[in-house]
Design an enzyme around this catalytic site. Structure first.
Site, PDB file in Angstrom:
ATOM      1  N   GLY A 218       0.940  -1.249  -0.114  1.00  0.00           N
ATOM      2  CA  GLY A 218       0.346  -0.186  -0.202  1.00  0.00           C
ATOM      3  C   GLY A 218       0.900   1.355  -0.344  1.00  0.00           C
ATOM      4  O   GLY A 218       0.142   1.941   0.452  1.00  0.00           O
ATOM      5  N   GLU A 259       4.542  -6.777  -0.267  1.00  0.00           N
ATOM      6  CA  GLU A 259       4.283  -7.354  -1.181  1.00  0.00           C
ATOM      7  C   GLU A 259       4.092  -6.453  -2.388  1.00  0.00           C
ATOM      8  O   GLU A 259       2.726  -5.575  -2.347  1.00  0.00           O
ATOM      9  CB  GLU A 259       2.756  -8.758  -1.528  1.00  0.00           C
ATOM     10  CG  GLU A 259       1.349  -7.954  -0.092  1.00  0.00           C
ATOM     11  CD  GLU A 259       1.077  -9.205   0.291  1.00  0.00           C
ATOM     12  OE1 GLU A 259       1.630  -9.530   0.489  1.00  0.00           O
ATOM     13  OE2 GLU A 259      -0.240  -8.733   0.054  1.00  0.00           O
ATOM     14  N   GLY A 261       2.967  -3.331  -5.130  1.00  0.00           N
ATOM     15  CA  GLY A 261       2.548  -3.925  -6.186  1.00  0.00           C
ATOM     16  C   GLY A 261       3.165  -2.105  -7.092  1.00  0.00           C
ATOM     17  O   GLY A 261       4.130  -2.051  -7.856  1.00  0.00           O
ATOM     18  N   TYR A 302     -10.944   5.617  -9.564  1.00  0.00           N
ATOM     19  CA  TYR A 302     -10.375   6.010  -8.754  1.00  0.00           C
ATOM     20  C   TYR A 302      -9.598   7.400  -8.783  1.00  0.00           C
ATOM     21  O   TYR A 302      -9.426   8.377  -7.930  1.00  0.00           O
ATOM     22  CB  TYR A 302      -8.925   5.117  -8.120  1.00  0.00           C
ATOM     23  CG  TYR A 302      -8.902   4.183  -8.522  1.00  0.00           C
ATOM     24  CD1 TYR A 302      -9.561   3.047  -7.904  1.00  0.00           C
ATOM     25  CD2 TYR A 302      -8.561   3.686  -9.489  1.00  0.00           C
ATOM     26  CE1 TYR A 302      -9.385   1.476  -7.944  1.00  0.00           C
ATOM     27  CE2 TYR A 302      -7.948   1.995  -8.982  1.00  0.00           C
ATOM     28  CZ  TYR A 302      -9.392   0.880  -8.478  1.00  0.00           C
ATOM     29  OH  TYR A 302      -8.413  -0.372  -8.745  1.00  0.00           O
ATOM     30  N   CYS A 328     -17.318   5.722 -25.918  1.00  0.00           N
ATOM     31  CA  CYS A 328     -19.459   6.468 -25.847  1.00  0.00           C
ATOM     32  C   CYS A 328     -20.157   6.322 -24.739  1.00  0.00           C
ATOM     33  O   CYS A 328     -20.651   5.717 -24.654  1.00  0.00           O
ATOM     34  CB  CYS A 328     -20.152   5.712 -27.112  1.00  0.00           C
ATOM     35  SG  CYS A 328     -18.734   6.357 -28.935  1.00  0.00           S
ATOM     36  N   TYR A 356      -1.463  -1.509 -12.282  1.00  0.00           N
ATOM     37  CA  TYR A 356      -3.051  -1.320 -12.700  1.00  0.00           C
ATOM     38  C   TYR A 356      -3.432   0.292 -14.033  1.00  0.00           C
ATOM     39  O   TYR A 356      -4.521  -0.190 -14.010  1.00  0.00           O
ATOM     40  CB  TYR A 356      -3.814  -0.355 -11.373  1.00  0.00           C
ATOM     41  CG  TYR A 356      -2.536  -1.303 -10.399  1.00  0.00           C
ATOM     42  CD1 TYR A 356      -3.433  -2.002  -9.640  1.00  0.00           C
ATOM     43  CD2 TYR A 356      -2.121  -0.345  -8.949  1.00  0.00           C
ATOM     44  CE1 TYR A 356      -2.984  -3.684  -8.817  1.00  0.00           C
ATOM     45  CE2 TYR A 356      -2.039  -1.691  -7.925  1.00  0.00           C
ATOM     46  CZ  TYR A 356      -2.437  -2.674  -7.816  1.00  0.00           C
ATOM     47  OH  TYR A 356      -1.615  -3.296  -6.660  1.00  0.00           O
TER      48      TYR A 356
HETATM   49  C1  LIG Z   1      -3.434  -4.999  -4.113  1.00  0.00           C
HETATM   50  C2  LIG Z   1      -2.887  -6.245  -3.776  1.00  0.00           C
HETATM   51  C3  LIG Z   1      -1.075  -5.513  -3.128  1.00  0.00           C
HETATM   52  C4  LIG Z   1      -0.563  -4.923  -4.227  1.00  0.00           C
HETATM   53  O1  LIG Z   1      -0.987  -3.552  -3.397  1.00  0.00           O
HETATM   54  P1  LIG Z   1      -0.136  -1.875  -4.161  1.00  0.00           P
HETATM   55  O2  LIG Z   1      -0.414  -0.700  -3.182  1.00  0.00           O
HETATM   56  O3  LIG Z   1      -0.108  -2.282  -5.101  1.00  0.00           O
HETATM   57  O4  LIG Z   1       1.189  -2.038  -3.553  1.00  0.00           O
HETATM   58  C5  LIG Z   1      -0.430  -6.053  -2.416  1.00  0.00           C
HETATM   59  N1  LIG Z   1      -1.453  -7.388  -1.148  1.00  0.00           N
HETATM   60  C6  LIG Z   1      -1.888  -7.997  -1.983  1.00  0.00           C
HETATM   61  C7  LIG Z   1      -3.048  -8.971  -0.743  1.00  0.00           C
HETATM   62  C8  LIG Z   1      -3.250  -7.075  -2.652  1.00  0.00           C
HETATM   63  O5  LIG Z   1      -3.884  -7.003  -2.836  1.00  0.00           O
END
Ligand SMILES: *Cc1c(COP(=O)(O)O)cnc(C)c1O
Length: 401
Positions: A218, A259, A261, A302, A328, A356
């Protein structure tokens, strides 16, 4: 990546186009591992759903990262990219026990986020270790759609239900080897994040056989010029210290996991689109591009901000535009935005297009999804072809009734 280089890529691969910078991904990965270098055992699992191209996954494998997957298909992509099952964690929400059992049988670490499935799984598979996703009920994160830690969230097992988890562990004889949280996206305030980790540490001491604690992700990244992201170095100092103290009292050097992203791939990506039309109405100048929310949905979904530069006229005088797509229905990328003066056929460059963006694209309006290019050491590699009519028709069955 320089403007002229990006313009050359559009000339070669056409528009719209996603371009990713391997160096930026590598730097972000190194930044987070370095921030937590005080901890003996750290695992960074890239959240595949942010950007799931197999060549991106292979890049993460060369960096020695693991991956975090939310579906059977993401796990399969990870295996195809060469990841060892033991370097994959599967963190689904609301999937069937059948999918969980199928993936557990592959040797992938599974993470369960509800009591019902935990009990069913433990009854049948007491020998397979399981991580549990805890909801610490901390309100973190930016947009309400991406904040997942609140009291009524569908994610995780409430921290107040730990006695219940313990009872299931004891009754089934299963082994809970990890605990996890993921409170949402765009967390800026590390104090809030640390508060949530404190709740997780308090939960962790109640489990005797942990191998790891997974603090999810996050982390926020800068979107606008002058924006600040999560202070990962400061988090590394504070959480690293706290984690090491925890390991000492726990009597074991368990692993610290994240984890991310967005943190790893957001800034690496550029989205390039061409201006089809400049339309002056009574109140607004619209720049209509050869794309829409079918290719990049974050602004519509978002209210996400993506900084936009006119790389065909980078020194141009700035004027106010609404940048819109060709779908459209309402399809706005930016309203009342200062951008270097735009002419038809100019190429606009969207920042923060790594996470994303492609992964949430669709064929709405029966448009093709764009091509993707990965740039490494100044060399461009096409990592996904632009779709064609064959792709649109692939699974369709024509019936004449
Ligand atoms: C989407 C997600 C992430 C990644 O979140 P980011 O904000 O992109 O870093 C990590 N863990 C879980 C379980 C997720 O669903």
């Amino acid at each position: 990546m320089k403007n002229n280089f990006l313009l050359d890529l559009v000339a070669t691969y056409d528009s719209p186009l996603y371009v990713y910078d391997a160096e930026k991904i590598t730097t972000q990965y190194q930044k987070i591992t370095l921030a937590f270098s005080s901890v003996k055992n750290v695992r960074i699992n890239y959240a595949v759903k942010a950007l799931s191209n197999i060549s991106i996954l292979k890049l993460f494998r060369t960096l020695n990262a693991g991956i975090d997957c939310v579906s059977f298909q993401e796990v399969s992509l990870g295996l195809q990219a060469g990841f060892d099952p033991k370097d994959i964690i599967y963190t689904p929400n609301g999937v069937s026990i059948h999918e969980i059992e199928k993936i557990a049988a592959m040797g992938v670490q599974i993470n369960i986020d509800n009591l019902s499935i935990l009990e069913q799984f433990g009854n049948v598979n007491p020998n397979i270790p399981v991580c549990v996703r805890i909801n610490p009920h901390i309100m973190a994160g930016g947009h309400s759609k991406i904040s997942v830690g609140h009291i009524d969230s569908k994610f995780g097992i409430s921290v107040h239900q730990i006695p219940h988890i313990k009872r299931i562990e004891k009754n089934t004889g299963m082994h809970i080897n990890g605990i996890h949280m993921h409170t949402g996206s765009d967390i800026l305030d590390i104090e809030v994040f640390l508060l949530a980790t404190e709740i997780l540490f308090n939960a962790a001491v109640q489990f005797e056989n942990l191998d790891f604690i997974d603090f999810g992700s996050g982390f926020k990244v800068p979107y606008k010029p002058g924006d600040v992201g999560t202070d990962i170095d400061e988090l590394g100092i504070q959480l690293g210290k706290r984690f090491n103290t925890f390991c000492k009292t726990y009597g074991k050097d368990i692993a610290l996991m994240f984890e991310p992203g967005k943190f790893l791939v957001s800034e690496s990506g550029k989205f390039l689109a061409q201006v089809n039309v400049v339309k002056q109405t009574t109140s607004t100048i619209f720049a209509g591009i050869d794309s829409g929310f079918n290719h990049l949905i974050r602004p519509m979904m978002y209210d996400a901000y993506h900084h936009i530069n006119n790389i065909s006229n980078p020194k141009g005088k700035e004027r106010y535009y609404s940048v819109v797509g060709y779908i459209c229905e309402s399809d706005t990328f930016a309203s009342n935005r200062r951008i270097q003066e735009i002419s038809e056929e100019d190429i606009l460059c969207f920042d923060n297009a790594g996470a994303y963006c492609y992964s949430m694209s669709s064929n709405y309006n029966s448009r093709y999804r764009p091509a993707e290019v990965l740039v490494k050491n100044g060399k461009a590699h096409l990592i996904r072809k632009r779709e064609t009519m064959d792709d649109l028709l692939r699974n369709q069955i024509e019936v004449d009734l």
